[in-house]
Design a protein around this motif. Structure first.
Motif, PDB file in Angstrom:
ATOM      1  N   GLY A 311     -26.262 -22.284 -33.412  1.00  0.00           N
ATOM      2  CA  GLY A 311     -25.641 -23.544 -33.784  1.00  0.00           C
ATOM      3  C   GLY A 311     -26.524 -24.762 -33.694  1.00  0.00           C
ATOM      4  O   GLY A 311     -26.051 -25.885 -33.891  1.00  0.00           O
ATOM      5  N   LEU A 392     -20.706 -24.068 -33.885  1.00  0.00           N
ATOM      6  CA  LEU A 392     -20.046 -23.310 -34.949  1.00  0.00           C
ATOM      7  C   LEU A 392     -20.449 -23.759 -36.347  1.00  0.00           C
ATOM      8  O   LEU A 392     -20.322 -23.001 -37.302  1.00  0.00           O
ATOM      9  N   ASP A 535     -13.102 -20.212 -29.018  1.00  0.00           N
ATOM     10  CA  ASP A 535     -13.374 -18.957 -29.709  1.00  0.00           C
ATOM     11  C   ASP A 535     -12.190 -18.500 -30.562  1.00  0.00           C
ATOM     12  O   ASP A 535     -12.376 -17.956 -31.651  1.00  0.00           O
ATOM     13  N   GLY A 538     -12.149 -21.234 -33.430  1.00  0.00           N
ATOM     14  CA  GLY A 538     -13.411 -21.489 -34.115  1.00  0.00           C
ATOM     15  C   GLY A 538     -14.141 -20.276 -34.623  1.00  0.00           C
ATOM     16  O   GLY A 538     -14.942 -20.370 -35.551  1.00  0.00           O
ATOM     17  N   ARG A 539     -13.877 -19.118 -34.047  1.00  0.00           N
ATOM     18  CA  ARG A 539     -14.591 -17.899 -34.453  1.00  0.00           C
ATOM     19  C   ARG A 539     -13.606 -16.934 -35.111  1.00  0.00           C
ATOM     20  O   ARG A 539     -13.171 -15.952 -34.518  1.00  0.00           O
TER      21      ARG A 539
END
Length: 559
Positions: A311, A392, A535, A538-539
């Protein structure tokens, strides 16, 4: 020998500020700010009122010229310094802020035939409408086996040069064809001052995929991305890339008349505004990190080593201090996030109470938020009001607050927002250290560290680190001035390199912010919960992206 001075010109998001500094002592003799008359253009074009799309952020280049015209003569007047005593000029600018210009350097938006085309204007750093182009760059770089994105944490951003230029090509090909070049606004100011077309290794390296050894990505890469982009770097991005601290040229007669300075004064290669804060804070060694804290937050780390960091917004050799690799990461909404809450979300009684006490809404909230213990409010926020830059790198993410109840009060939300940005910073710091880039010493600069003590104590507690504060009131402008002193060179009474100049001209305050052990323990617990939200949303989580998709669809229907 007669005393010597340098000028630093700092172009921010809302205004431009000029400082004049003593070459030997550093510090600021005088400063002056000029607000941008057009501000940030996010809804409609000036004049015609033409509506803009979602996630647009434009500016007008005439506002930048006004800074030169108003603020430079004013600091000369206030300081009493004679123009002949000024040996160098440095420029820093928000980035990636770009504009299309003709062969004479005139912006297309000031030309009558293009005044009604949004793509002819300056695209500010926080213009995020090129996310589709950024996604396609990332996808194709991965598919084609290109390695340059590893220097940027594996992703490019919608804020950067190539995505923005490609958006112009896709949506306004006539503007793309009419543009002699697309230039960083900092490089454009240098061209306006000197008449020379040069590009800064700082902005080219961090925002345009340029590398000291490899140059730009190959023509083949751009051709495969879009055949129309094959010659992009030879045409629209052409220009010699010069290192920081070097002399871009000398002040032209026309620019001298505009600013009140002497023709022939040395002008430095431009630097990104946050990156100027590295020299302005006196950071010149491997392991030092500078947090440039303003409307957004830039984390800048110096290292002897070049490695891949998740990132990171870029790593550039000589990108901040000559002889070191400079890493950039950041958060696109910090001061802007707090400003949004104060301007758009607090109830009327808060504004009334603040007015009665003769303080700002920020101060009123800070005073009451400081009375709370960490975790007492029962809230946890994720600081993505303007997307996520690091780690991210996704502009389609958005803000989140968890734990709200009918008893939640404005100071509690305000403190949760302060904490959320500190959690985001800690996540970035951990990414650096996990990759083998140690952070041994932290400096903070910008407007926020000097205005909000609670904010800085929270950062010390959340990160568990001591934080030193740059002494200069205008750290980035002083950093720009330091570059001007190096561009002048020893032959004109300046310095041989950036490290020598920064050590002499930059200072830190005696007071530091140290972590409070009992607060650290609570924030460690809260941070673990922050990472869970980070997470989940965002993931791979699609909720925020779907909300944006629906918003765009419904907005298009209403036009």
């Amino acid at each position: 020998m007669e005393k010597r001075y340098v000028i630093g010109i700092d172009f921010g998001t809302e205004s431009g500020r000029v400082v004049i500094a003593d070459v030997e002592q550093g510090g600021e003799l005088a400063s002056h700010a000029t607000l941008y008359r057009h501000g940030t253009i996010v809804e409609r074009l000036p004049g015609s009122g033409k509506a803009l799309g979602q996630d647009w952020a434009l500016q007008h280049p005439d506002d930048y010229i006004e800074v030169l015209k108003q603020s430079v003569p004013e600091v000369l007047r206030v300081s009493g310094v004679r123009p002949a005593q000024v040996i160098g000029i440095g420029v820093d600018f928000t980035s990636c802020t770009i504009l299309p210009v003709d062969a004479q350097g005139q912006p297309l938006c000031v030309q009558e035939r293009y005044q009604d085309d949004p793509h002819a204007y300056v695209k500010l750093w926080k213009h995020h409408a090129a996310q589709e182009e950024a996604n396609r760059i990332n996808e194709w770089a991965k598919e084609s086996g290109e390695t340059f994105l590893a220097r940027y944490g594996g992703k490019s951003s919608s804020e950067w040069m190539v995505a923005k230029v490609w958006q112009v090509l896709n949506e306004a090909p006539e503007i793309y064809q009419a543009a002699y070049r697309f230039v960083e606004a900092g490089d454009w100011i240098v061209q306006q001052l000197t008449g020379n077309w040069v590009r800064s290794n700082c902005s080219a390296g961090y925002k345009s995929f340029w590398h000291k050894q490899d140059g730009y990505p190959s023509r083949q890469f751009f051709k495969q991305l879009d055949p129309r982009l094959e010659d992009l770097t030879d045409t629209k991005l052409a220009g010699d890339v010069l290192p920081l601290g070097s002399r871009a040229g000398e002040l032209s007669a026309e620019a001298a008349q505009l600013t009140g300075l002497c023709p022939g004064t040395a002008v430095a290669v431009a630097i990104i505004d946050a990156h100027a804060g590295v020299a302005g804070s006196g950071a010149v060694r491997s392991g030092q990190m500078v947090m440039a804290m303003g409307t957004s937050l830039c984390l800048l780390v110096l290292s002897h080593n070049e490695v891949s960091v998740e990132g990171v917004s870029g790593v550039v050799e000589d990108g901040m201090i000559t002889g070191l690799y400079g890493y950039e990461a950041g958060q696109p909404a910090v001061g802007d996030l707090f400003g949004w809450y104060c301007d758009q979300a607090v109830p009327g009684y808060v504004q009334e109470e603040a007015a009665k006490e003769g303080v700002s809404v920020h101060t009123w909230l800070e005073q009451r938020a400081a009375e709370l213990n960490p975790g007492q409010h029962g809230l946890l926020a994720v600081d993505w009001w303007n997307g996520n830059r690091s780690v991210l790198e996704d502009a389609d993410l958005s803000g989140l607050i968890v734990g709200l109840t009918l008893q939640t009060k404005p100071p509690e939300i305000y403190r949760a927002l302060l904490e959320s940005t500190a959690f985001g910073t800690r996540k970035i710091m951990e990414a650096f250290e996990e990759a083998g880039v140690p952070v041994n010493e932290i400096f903070a600069c910008g407007g926020l560290p000097k205005r909000n003590r609670l904010f800085m104590q929270i950062y010390a507690d959340v990160t568990g680190r001591e934080i030193k504060i740059a002494a200069a009131a205008e750290t980035t402008a002083l950093g720009a001035a330091i570059h001007g002193a190096v561009a002048a060179g020893t032959e004109r009474g300046g310095y041989p390199d950036l490290a020598a100049a920064a050590i002499q001209m930059a200072k830190v305050r005696e007071e530091t912010f140290r972590p409070i052990p009992e607060n650290v323990a609570v924030y460690d617990d809260l941070y673990r919960q922050y990472i869970r939200l980070h997470d989940v949303f965002g993931r791979g989580g699609l909720v925020m992206k779907e909300l944006k998709r629906i918003k765009r669809k419904q907005s298009n229907h209403s036009e």
